[in-house]
Write a protein that holds these residues in place. Structure first.
Motif, short mmCIF file in Angstrom:
data_model
loop_
_atom_site.label_atom_id
_atom_site.label_comp_id
_atom_site.label_asym_id
_atom_site.label_seq_id
_atom_site.Cartn_x
_atom_site.Cartn_y
_atom_site.Cartn_z
N ALA A 63 -8.71 -11.08 -21.19
CA ALA A 63 -9.00 -9.68 -20.95
C ALA A 63 -9.36 -9.42 -19.49
O ALA A 63 -8.97 -8.40 -18.91
N SER A 64 -10.11 -10.35 -18.90
CA SER A 64 -10.53 -10.20 -17.50
C SER A 64 -9.33 -10.25 -16.56
O SER A 64 -9.19 -9.42 -15.65
N LEU A 65 -8.43 -11.21 -16.79
CA LEU A 65 -7.23 -11.32 -15.96
C LEU A 65 -6.31 -10.13 -16.18
O LEU A 65 -5.71 -9.59 -15.23
N PHE A 66 -6.21 -9.71 -17.43
CA PHE A 66 -5.40 -8.53 -17.78
C PHE A 66 -5.91 -7.29 -17.05
O PHE A 66 -5.13 -6.52 -16.47
N PHE A 67 -7.24 -7.11 -17.06
CA PHE A 67 -7.83 -5.94 -16.42
C PHE A 67 -7.63 -5.95 -14.91
O PHE A 67 -7.28 -4.94 -14.30
N ILE A 68 -7.84 -7.10 -14.29
CA ILE A 68 -7.66 -7.22 -12.84
C ILE A 68 -6.21 -6.92 -12.45
O ILE A 68 -5.94 -6.26 -11.44
N PHE A 69 -5.27 -7.38 -13.29
CA PHE A 69 -3.85 -7.18 -12.98
C PHE A 69 -3.43 -5.72 -13.09
O PHE A 69 -2.67 -5.22 -12.25
N PHE A 70 -3.94 -5.02 -14.12
CA PHE A 70 -3.46 -3.67 -14.39
C PHE A 70 -4.35 -2.57 -13.81
O PHE A 70 -3.99 -1.39 -13.85
N ASN A 71 -5.52 -2.90 -13.28
CA ASN A 71 -6.44 -1.86 -12.83
C ASN A 71 -6.97 -2.14 -11.43
O ASN A 71 -7.18 -3.28 -11.03
N ARG A 72 -7.18 -1.06 -10.72
CA ARG A 72 -7.86 -1.08 -9.43
C ARG A 72 -8.96 -0.02 -9.50
O ARG A 72 -8.92 0.89 -10.33
N LYS A 73 -9.93 -0.11 -8.60
CA LYS A 73 -11.04 0.85 -8.65
C LYS A 73 -10.58 2.30 -8.49
O LYS A 73 -11.15 3.22 -9.05
N ASN A 74 -9.55 2.51 -7.71
CA ASN A 74 -9.10 3.87 -7.45
C ASN A 74 -7.82 4.23 -8.21
O ASN A 74 -7.35 5.34 -8.14
N LYS A 75 -7.26 3.27 -8.95
CA LYS A 75 -6.01 3.56 -9.65
C LYS A 75 -5.88 2.63 -10.84
O LYS A 75 -6.06 1.42 -10.74
N SER A 76 -5.52 3.21 -11.99
CA SER A 76 -5.30 2.42 -13.19
C SER A 76 -3.85 2.55 -13.61
O SER A 76 -3.19 3.55 -13.35
N ALA A 77 -3.35 1.52 -14.28
CA ALA A 77 -1.97 1.53 -14.74
C ALA A 77 -1.78 2.57 -15.84
O ALA A 77 -2.71 2.87 -16.61
N ASN A 78 -0.60 3.13 -15.93
CA ASN A 78 -0.26 4.09 -16.97
C ASN A 78 -0.38 3.43 -18.34
O ASN A 78 0.08 2.30 -18.54
N ALA A 79 -0.99 4.15 -19.31
CA ALA A 79 -1.23 3.58 -20.63
C ALA A 79 0.07 3.19 -21.32
O ALA A 79 0.15 2.15 -22.00
N VAL A 80 1.11 4.00 -21.18
CA VAL A 80 2.41 3.70 -21.79
C VAL A 80 2.98 2.41 -21.21
O VAL A 80 3.52 1.56 -21.93
N PHE A 81 2.81 2.24 -19.91
CA PHE A 81 3.29 1.02 -19.25
C PHE A 81 2.55 -0.21 -19.75
O PHE A 81 3.16 -1.26 -20.00
N VAL A 82 1.24 -0.08 -19.94
CA VAL A 82 0.43 -1.19 -20.40
C VAL A 82 0.84 -1.60 -21.82
O VAL A 82 1.04 -2.79 -22.12
N VAL A 83 0.98 -0.60 -22.70
CA VAL A 83 1.38 -0.88 -24.09
C VAL A 83 2.76 -1.53 -24.13
O VAL A 83 3.00 -2.50 -24.85
N THR A 84 3.68 -0.99 -23.32
CA THR A 84 5.03 -1.55 -23.26
C THR A 84 5.00 -3.00 -22.78
O THR A 84 5.70 -3.86 -23.32
N ALA A 85 4.18 -3.25 -21.77
CA ALA A 85 4.06 -4.61 -21.24
C ALA A 85 3.53 -5.57 -22.30
O ALA A 85 4.02 -6.70 -22.43
N ILE A 86 2.54 -5.13 -23.08
CA ILE A 86 1.98 -5.97 -24.14
C ILE A 86 3.05 -6.30 -25.18
O ILE A 86 3.21 -7.46 -25.61
#
Length: 402
Positions: free
Chosen positions: A199-222
């Protein structure tokens, strides 16, 4: 002494006292009902505390114990240290885990909301945890390892939050205590450590303090990554856990055959193709996170679980979704920890009774975020506004004095 510290001490003491009284009360109920002070099995399952006690005795007396986790060893040496075979001594040792839970929770909430709101959010969180029967049950009634898993899981996330929040160039030093905490968590439940790391690696990869990955993109990636793993890497062993997806599916299937009964979900994930697996997996995921679902209620125990946990958590999920735009950087990190945890247990667990215990680790982070968002929406913003007005008034008074 500062009033804030006195209020914190009062909240902490109240929670610990109530949990202690429940522990004592259930201990004598267990004795009176013939369960030797260990537990009162529910949802058709036996109490793992019996297993821990028997093997702790083996360690104390120099016998051959079955070491499923370090918890057996720890309990054995507690008996050896105090030269006793008294179950109550082990229950009191396990209660130290409840105290540690309250302490770690306080510091994690303080990181989330700051000093101004800590006491109110802390009170709300501990109050909500006491309303969840499964949490109170596993933390007070037996000598099982669950409360220590909560503690070390929270500790890992607390240190990870400090790492993410730090702007110091030496923040990398947080890695050392994080690794130590992971080792402790691993020794109690190996796939909990794997879940935290993933979860920690996943969060670092998909999120930044000023920008988060699109939810649809994250679900698709999973879905894509899971599909590749399911079709091509089914026998690849996951680091830390030492099990492959095939191993997990066999474990689940063996559990269905061995513990067939009213509390089994009977959701087969051993499907001929990925699409059928995905449908069954989603059903298992929802059942483990929110079960029992209405059509899965088969008796008083599952009905009680549905009313006291499934319905409230469904409302919590809905509230967080409704206010998802209010989620901040660390809030998303906590929810990511919950998501990956549920993805893990959605594969391995097919039993409602076991699921009611396992999912608490995921609920912890969801309820932390919920209490924060709910409080800030209803009271926190008003308090902030009052503080700003008070500060402005103070500045005006200073100018007038000059």
């Amino acid at each position: 002494m500062d009033k804030g510290y006195l209020r914190t001490l009062f909240i902490f003491t109240t929670f610990i006292t109530l949990m202690f009284l429940i522990t004592i009360g259930l201990y004598y109920v267990s004795l009176a009902t013939g369960y030797h002070g260990l537990a009162i099995p529910i949802l058709g399952g036996s109490d793992d505390g019996v297993f821990y006690y028997e093997n702790a005795l083996e360690i104390k007396n120099g016998g051959n114990a079955i070491l499923t986790s370090v918890h057996v060893v720890v309990l054995g040496y507690v008996l050896k240290l105090f030269n006793t075979e008294y179950v109550f001594a082990l229950k009191m040792f396990n209660f130290l885990g409840v105290i540690l839970f309250a302490i770690i929770s306080y510091f994690l909430i303080r990181i989330l909301v700051g000093r101004r709101h800590i006491l109110n959010v802390y009170s709300l969180f501990l109050g909500m945890m006491m309303l969840f029967v499964s949490f109170v049950y596993v933390s007070t009634i037996s000598i099982i390892r669950d409360v220590w898993i909560f503690d070390f899981f929270l500790l890992c996330v607390l240190l990870f939050a400090l790492y993410l929040k730090s702007v110091s160039p030496i923040k990398i030093l947080y890695v050392i205590p994080i690794i130590i905490s992971m080792i402790l968590l691993f020794s109690y439940r190996d796939y909990a450590a794997a879940s935290f790391l993933g979860a920690s690696l996943f969060f670092i990869f998909f999120n930044r303090k000023n920008k988060s990955a699109n939810a649809v993109f994250v679900v698709t990636a999973i879905i894509v990554v899971l599909g590749i793993y399911y079709t091509l890497l089914k026998n690849f062993q996951i680091p830390l856990v030492g099990l492959s997806l095939s191993d997990a599916l066999n474990y689940r299937k063996n559990g269905q055959e061995l513990y067939a009964g009213a509390s089994q979900l009977n959701i087969s994930l051993d499907q001929p193709n990925y699409l059928f697996f995905l449908i069954s997996y989603f059903y298992s995921l929802i059942s483990n996170a929110l079960g029992p679902l209405p059509f899965q209620v088969r008796g008083f125990s599952t009905l009680a679980l549905f009313v006291t946990e499934s319905v409230p958590m469904a409302l919590v999920f809905y509230y967080l979704w409704k206010h998802r735009k209010s989620l901040e950087y660390l809030d998303k990190m906590l929810l990511t920890q919950s998501l990956i945890w549920f993805l893990f247990i959605g594969v391995t667990n097919d039993n409602l009774g076991t699921g009611s215990r396992l999912r608490i680790s995921g609920y912890l982070f969801i309820l932390l975020v919920f209490t924060k968002v709910f409080y800030m929406k209803n009271w926190g913003t008003k308090i902030n506004e009052k503080e700003v007005l008070r500060e402005k008034k103070h500045q005006v008074n200073l100018k007038n004095e000059v």
